[in-house]
Design a protein around this motif. Structure first.
Motif, PDB file in Angstrom:
ATOM      1  N   GLN A  18      61.175 -31.776  -8.964  1.00  0.00           N
ATOM      2  CA  GLN A  18      62.594 -31.548  -8.677  1.00  0.00           C
ATOM      3  C   GLN A  18      63.427 -31.714  -9.949  1.00  0.00           C
ATOM      4  OE1 GLN A  18      63.594 -34.243  -5.482  1.00  0.00           O
ATOM      5  NE2 GLN A  18      62.395 -33.114  -3.974  1.00  0.00           N
ATOM      6  N   ARG A  22      65.594 -28.815 -12.047  1.00  0.00           N
ATOM      7  CA  ARG A  22      66.994 -29.028 -12.455  1.00  0.00           C
ATOM      8  C   ARG A  22      67.153 -28.803 -13.953  1.00  0.00           C
ATOM      9  NH1 ARG A  22      69.322 -34.419 -10.840  1.00  0.00           N
ATOM     10  NH2 ARG A  22      71.223 -33.371 -11.487  1.00  0.00           N
ATOM     11  N   ARG A  25      67.002 -25.036 -14.626  1.00  0.00           N
ATOM     12  CA  ARG A  25      68.247 -24.389 -14.178  1.00  0.00           C
ATOM     13  C   ARG A  25      69.460 -24.841 -14.991  1.00  0.00           C
ATOM     14  NH1 ARG A  25      66.243 -25.718  -8.724  1.00  0.00           N
ATOM     15  NH2 ARG A  25      67.683 -27.468  -8.806  1.00  0.00           N
ATOM     16  N   GLU A  27      70.830 -27.707 -15.002  1.00  0.00           N
ATOM     17  CA  GLU A  27      71.640 -28.720 -14.326  1.00  0.00           C
ATOM     18  C   GLU A  27      71.502 -30.048 -15.062  1.00  0.00           C
ATOM     19  OE1 GLU A  27      70.400 -28.819 -10.227  1.00  0.00           O
ATOM     20  OE2 GLU A  27      70.735 -26.676  -9.983  1.00  0.00           O
TER      21      GLU A  27
END
Length: 121
Positions: A18, A22, A25, A27
């Motif tokens: 996860q 992130r 992406r 993030e």
């Protein structure tokens, strides 16, 4: 973070994945501080030992670095995102191709299906 874990893969690796997604992406960026072990355990609703194992594994892989008294940070390596993106892409494609082969599809049928799907057809 998504708290639905699969039984087929250890939770600490799912949490690492996860975080990897992130990062890919954007993030999370190199140099960003991750939540403390305790904070992340609360967010993900898992035991702090699981988060410690996640962070330790990511440190072993060179994805994060722990700074004594400061916390855990995304490693400041320019190539980290590209390497992760390549790794995750390969894993997704391997799983996809395996499933399509199990359905009996040929390479040509897979490619045609991808083309149709991505063109909205």
């Amino acid at each position: 973070m998504d708290n639905q874990f699969q039984s087929s893969k250890p939770i600490y690796l799912q949490i690492a994945d996860q975080i990897f997604y992130r990062l890919v992406r954007k993030e999370l960026l190199p140099g960003d501080k991750l939540p403390s072990v305790r904070e992340m355990a609360i967010q993900t609703k898992v035991n702090p030992n699981t988060i410690q194992r996640t962070y330790s594994e990511m440190e072993r892989l060179g994805i994060v670095e722990t700074r004594r008294g400061q916390g855990t940070f995304i490693a400041e390596k320019a190539e980290i995102v590209d390497e992760l993106k390549d790794k995750l892409t390969r894993e997704v494609l391997e799983g996809f191709v395996k499933q399509m082969k199990e359905l009996g599809l040929t390479k040509e049928e897979m490619l045609e299906g991808i083309k149709t799907f991505t063109e909205g057809g």
